[in-house]
Design an enzyme around this catalytic site. Structure first.
Site, PDB file in Angstrom:
ATOM      1  N   SER A  13      40.539 -28.872 -29.783  1.00  0.00           N
ATOM      2  CA  SER A  13      41.180 -28.779 -28.469  1.00  0.00           C
ATOM      3  C   SER A  13      42.700 -28.762 -28.535  1.00  0.00           C
ATOM      4  O   SER A  13      43.345 -28.385 -27.557  1.00  0.00           O
ATOM      5  CB  SER A  13      40.723 -29.939 -27.577  1.00  0.00           C
ATOM      6  OG  SER A  13      41.230 -31.169 -28.047  1.00  0.00           O
ATOM      7  N   LYS A  41      45.585 -35.535 -26.526  1.00  0.00           N
ATOM      8  CA  LYS A  41      45.991 -34.373 -25.735  1.00  0.00           C
ATOM      9  C   LYS A  41      47.514 -34.405 -25.558  1.00  0.00           C
ATOM     10  O   LYS A  41      48.189 -35.359 -25.927  1.00  0.00           O
ATOM     11  CB  LYS A  41      45.338 -34.391 -24.348  1.00  0.00           C
ATOM     12  CG  LYS A  41      43.829 -34.506 -24.325  1.00  0.00           C
ATOM     13  CD  LYS A  41      43.115 -33.248 -24.750  1.00  0.00           C
ATOM     14  CE  LYS A  41      41.607 -33.430 -24.677  1.00  0.00           C
ATOM     15  NZ  LYS A  41      40.882 -32.256 -25.219  1.00  0.00           N
TER      16      LYS A  41
END
Length: 278
Positions: free
Chosen positions: A42, A119
């Site tokens: 990701s 993230k």
């Protein structure tokens, strides 16, 4: 008799040494740096599957999420940070709390599952965030995106889970070259980083999100392959992340392996050792 006493004392000393070592390691991991192994794609290409890094826990201060979790399903071990420090949960505050900045790469505790995620920080408390055609609109202004060529990787299973990459030029056969469009995105504070995009999908067009006070909005750099704050928690995403759930900032990759195991030395990525994270 003396030999038995000596043997017994030696055993006790060994146990003491192990206990002291575990205590020191636990204090180090809780207060200073926590190891983190990248399990998914990701955050490509900033972080690749198999990157190993230490998370700086001092930069944002401490909360219940700073306590280490030990989750080893294969051995039936599931000791969660909340099991150890849950008494400090609930007030959304931190001890010696630091201020996260736009563009930081952050490890945080998922608000529902409790698993550690990594993230990029896109929205601070009070910010508005929207995505239109893959472009982030922050407080009403689009973040500049400059084309930066393509990101290429072999179409092979990656990491212990054997994950297969998604490709813009797909379908690609095993051993072929998988590519995605690459862009350089820049935050208002001047922080620049690389993002990947390969198609126009639902997560590339969102409603306007108003980040609540005491919460943060995160997105993965691999924009079409990231369950992040664009997706509600109950739908499998991250949603808004409370301040107390932040664990620390990722600053540098220490080691990287492209294989199914870090023991496969022939798959080590020598160009990523001690690489800074931006």
């Amino acid at each position: 008799m003396a030999a038995k006493e000596k043997s017994g004392n030696g055993f006790v000393e060994t146990i003491k040494t192990i206990v002291y070592a575990l205590l020191i390691a636990g204090v180090f991991r809780t207060l200073f740096f926590q190891p983190f192994w990248i399990p998914s794609g990701s955050m490509k290409e900033t972080l690749l599957i198999g990157d190993f890094l230490f998370v700086n826990k001092m930069v944002y201060g401490y909360s219940y999420a700073s306590c280490p979790s030990l989750i080893l399903p294969r051995f039936g071990v599931n000791v969660d940070a909340e099991d150890i420090c849950g008494v400090f949960d609930g007030d959304n505050t931190r001890l010696f709390g630091g201020t996260p900045k736009h563009g930081d790469v952050v490890v945080f505790r998922h608000p529902v599952s409790g698993r550690d995620y990594i993230k990029r920080l896109i929205g601070l408390p009070g910010d508005t965030v929207q995505v239109k055609n893959g472009v982030v609109i922050l407080n009403g202004e689009p973040l500049p995106q400059e084309p930066a060529g393509t990101f290429s990787e072999p179409m092979l299973r990656q990491g212990p889970q054997g994950l297969v990459p998604r490709c813009e030029n797909g379908p690609v056969g095993e051993g072929g070259t998988c590519t995605k469009s690459r862009f350089t995105e820049t935050m208002p504070n001047g922080v620049s980083y690389t993002v990947l995009n390969m198609a126009n999908q639902g997560s590339d067009n969102t409603n306007v999100y108003q980040v609540p006070e005491g919460h943060y909005f995160f997105m993965g750099d691999n924009r079409d392959n990231s369950a992040d704050s664009r997706i509600a928690q109950l739908a499998g995403g991250v949603g808004f992340v409370p301040y107390e759930n932040l664990i620390g900032r990722a600053d540098r990759i220490m080691f990287s392996s492209a294989g199914r195991s870090m023991l496969f030395f022939w798959t080590w990525r020598g160009d990523r050792f001690f690489k800074g994270i931006y």
